[in-house]
Design an enzyme around this catalytic site. Structure first.
Site, PDB file in Angstrom:
ATOM      1  N   ARG A  18       0.242  -1.094  -0.157  1.00  0.00           N
ATOM      2  CA  ARG A  18       0.191   0.292   0.106  1.00  0.00           C
ATOM      3  C   ARG A  18       0.641   1.135   0.096  1.00  0.00           C
ATOM      4  O   ARG A  18       0.724   2.163  -0.914  1.00  0.00           O
ATOM      5  CB  ARG A  18      -0.500  -0.174   1.094  1.00  0.00           C
ATOM      6  CG  ARG A  18      -1.909  -0.809   1.294  1.00  0.00           C
ATOM      7  CD  ARG A  18      -3.259  -0.628   2.234  1.00  0.00           C
ATOM      8  NE  ARG A  18      -2.120  -1.465   3.476  1.00  0.00           N
ATOM      9  CZ  ARG A  18      -2.785  -2.505   3.541  1.00  0.00           C
ATOM     10  NH1 ARG A  18      -3.825  -3.159   2.942  1.00  0.00           N
ATOM     11  NH2 ARG A  18      -1.881  -3.403   4.746  1.00  0.00           N
ATOM     12  N   ARG A  41      10.320  -8.497  -1.969  1.00  0.00           N
ATOM     13  CA  ARG A  41      10.471  -9.528  -0.756  1.00  0.00           C
ATOM     14  C   ARG A  41      10.788 -10.612  -1.643  1.00  0.00           C
ATOM     15  O   ARG A  41       9.700 -10.776  -2.909  1.00  0.00           O
ATOM     16  CB  ARG A  41       9.080  -9.703   0.028  1.00  0.00           C
ATOM     17  CG  ARG A  41       9.394 -10.428   0.645  1.00  0.00           C
ATOM     18  CD  ARG A  41       8.173 -10.839   2.065  1.00  0.00           C
ATOM     19  NE  ARG A  41       6.702 -10.687   0.997  1.00  0.00           N
ATOM     20  CZ  ARG A  41       6.272 -11.698   1.000  1.00  0.00           C
ATOM     21  NH1 ARG A  41       6.791 -12.743   1.513  1.00  0.00           N
ATOM     22  NH2 ARG A  41       4.958 -11.580   0.720  1.00  0.00           N
ATOM     23  N   GLY A  97       8.959   4.197   8.200  1.00  0.00           N
ATOM     24  CA  GLY A  97       7.749   4.364   8.462  1.00  0.00           C
ATOM     25  C   GLY A  97       7.804   3.208   9.280  1.00  0.00           C
ATOM     26  O   GLY A  97       6.751   3.083   9.587  1.00  0.00           O
ATOM     27  N   ALA A 121      10.368   7.937  12.065  1.00  0.00           N
ATOM     28  CA  ALA A 121       8.662   8.330  12.229  1.00  0.00           C
ATOM     29  C   ALA A 121       7.632   7.102  11.799  1.00  0.00           C
ATOM     30  O   ALA A 121       7.367   6.895  10.710  1.00  0.00           O
ATOM     31  CB  ALA A 121       8.787   9.512  11.322  1.00  0.00           C
ATOM     32  N   HIS A 154      -7.742   2.605  12.444  1.00  0.00           N
ATOM     33  CA  HIS A 154      -7.408   1.387  11.158  1.00  0.00           C
ATOM     34  C   HIS A 154      -8.429   0.811  10.228  1.00  0.00           C
ATOM     35  O   HIS A 154      -8.572  -0.617  11.045  1.00  0.00           O
ATOM     36  CB  HIS A 154      -5.884   1.206  11.328  1.00  0.00           C
ATOM     37  CG  HIS A 154      -4.890   2.360  11.795  1.00  0.00           C
ATOM     38  ND1 HIS A 154      -4.764   3.532  12.964  1.00  0.00           N
ATOM     39  CD2 HIS A 154      -4.091   3.122  10.833  1.00  0.00           C
ATOM     40  CE1 HIS A 154      -3.463   4.120  13.159  1.00  0.00           C
ATOM     41  NE2 HIS A 154      -3.113   3.844  11.341  1.00  0.00           N
ATOM     42  N   LYS A 158      -4.155  -4.022   8.919  1.00  0.00           N
ATOM     43  CA  LYS A 158      -3.132  -2.742   9.939  1.00  0.00           C
ATOM     44  C   LYS A 158      -2.898  -4.815  10.783  1.00  0.00           C
ATOM     45  O   LYS A 158      -3.660  -4.730  11.142  1.00  0.00           O
ATOM     46  CB  LYS A 158      -3.141  -2.193  10.240  1.00  0.00           C
ATOM     47  CG  LYS A 158      -1.929  -1.086  11.218  1.00  0.00           C
ATOM     48  CD  LYS A 158      -2.466  -0.271  11.873  1.00  0.00           C
ATOM     49  CE  LYS A 158      -0.769   0.447  12.473  1.00  0.00           C
ATOM     50  NZ  LYS A 158       0.028   0.574  12.241  1.00  0.00           N
ATOM     51  N   THR A 165       1.810   5.383  15.795  1.00  0.00           N
ATOM     52  CA  THR A 165       1.438   7.189  15.846  1.00  0.00           C
ATOM     53  C   THR A 165       1.006   7.231  17.325  1.00  0.00           C
ATOM     54  O   THR A 165       1.417   7.815  18.028  1.00  0.00           O
ATOM     55  CB  THR A 165       0.273   7.653  15.014  1.00  0.00           C
ATOM     56  OG1 THR A 165       1.065   7.238  13.398  1.00  0.00           O
ATOM     57  CG2 THR A 165      -0.323   8.716  14.642  1.00  0.00           C
TER      58      THR A 165
END
Ligand code: NAD
Length: 266
Positions: A18, A41, A97, A121, A154, A158, A165
């Site tokens: 995604r 992968r 990320g 982050a 979410h 996920k 976050t």
């Protein structure tokens, strides 16, 4: 004013994911970055597929890291660790990320940060990074007498919970309270958990549908309540932030940076 720096050469991991797809799309409109490799992968199909003009998806991580200035990683904790260990040998800059990282993955990232500049982050959006500053300020001003709770929502795909976050927001609140987050956190409530202790910071995760990412920090006072909410409606904001971080990090001294450094908000 035009930026005289050459475009940062970027290797994207997981081009069919995604976020990988979103990064490739967002890069098309930019002059500060250029996608030069896409590494998928080894066990996944799709190698040899053209991801953008002149770049084919490949399982060859070594080649991808050799031709780039910086790689962008939105994959899985296992992959993040393996790639960071590999990248350390190349002293390659990174933008990471992936969320749900445990101590072993964090150690691999820290080792890379000793050798190369990296931006890590849990959320690359401008709005969420502002939220981190706002909740810290609110927590400092209101104190632990105002019960702090975070709810995150979410999409059903996920894997990790609570979201990275939500944890970053919770840690910012703990910083505002001047306490160690691990000593006050509450990630689940089930059964007779007793009355809410003062100073606890609760985090709840909701999963469903195609929600890209929503976070609300609640501060419950006596007869009043403050809510700070961020809603992402497109992955493009994370992709744009990651690409901005990639252009920013190339040429920086080795070390671990975050999005506040990239945005100049530190
Ligand atoms: P996804 O499952 O759609 O994509 C992950 C991709 O990584 C897959 O295509 C998979 O094949 C690939 N991958 C796995 N191992 C690999 C390896 N060794 N080498 C190359 N590719 C590999 O997941 P997603 O929704 O794109 O999210 C990925 C990660 O990014 C998650 O941890 C998510 O929480 C995080 N995320 C972070 C932000 C942020 O702003 N920091 C935003 C969105 C998602």
């Amino acid at each position: 004013m035009t930026d005289a720096r050459p475009a940062a050469r970027v290797c994207v991991l997981g081009p069919a994911g995604r976020m990988g797809r979103s990064v490739l799309e967002a890069a098309a409109g930019r002059t500060d970055v250029r996608i030069v490799a896409a590494v998928s992968r080894p066990e996944s199909g799709g190698h040899g597929t053209q991801v953008i003009d002149g770049v084919l998806a490949s399982a060859d991580l070594e080649a991808g890291l050799t031709v780039c200035d910086v790689y962008i990683d939105f994959t899985s904790p296992v992959a993040t660790r393996a790639v960071a260990e590999h990248a350390a040998r190349h002293r390659r800059a990174a933008v990471i990320g992936t969320t749900g990282l445990g101590p072993v993955e964090q150690a691999a990232i820290e080792q890379l940060a000793r050798l190369a500049p990296i931006v890590v982050a849990a959320n690359f959006s401008l709005g969420v990074n502002l939220v981190l500053g706002l909740v810290r300020q609110a927590a400092r001003a209101l104190g632990p007498e105002w019960d702090a709770e975070i709810v995150e929502t979410h999409h059903r795909g996920k894997r990790d919970a609570p979201s990275g976050t939500a944890l970053a927001i919770a840690r910012a609140i703990a910083t505002g309270h001047g306490v160690d987050y691990d000593s006050v956190k509450r990630h689940t409530r089930d059964g007779d958990v007793g009355a809410r202790p003062r100073g606890e910071i609760g985090v709840s995760a909701v999963r469903g549908g195609d929600v890209i990412g929503e976070h609300t920090a609640y501060f419950f006072g006596a007869a009043e309540r403050l809510e700070i909410t961020h809603r992402a409606t497109s992955r493009a904001i994370f992709a744009a932030g990651a690409l901005r971080a990639a252009a920013w990090v190339v040429g920086k001294p080795p070390g671990r940076y975050d999005m506040l450094d990239v945005l100049g908000l530190q």
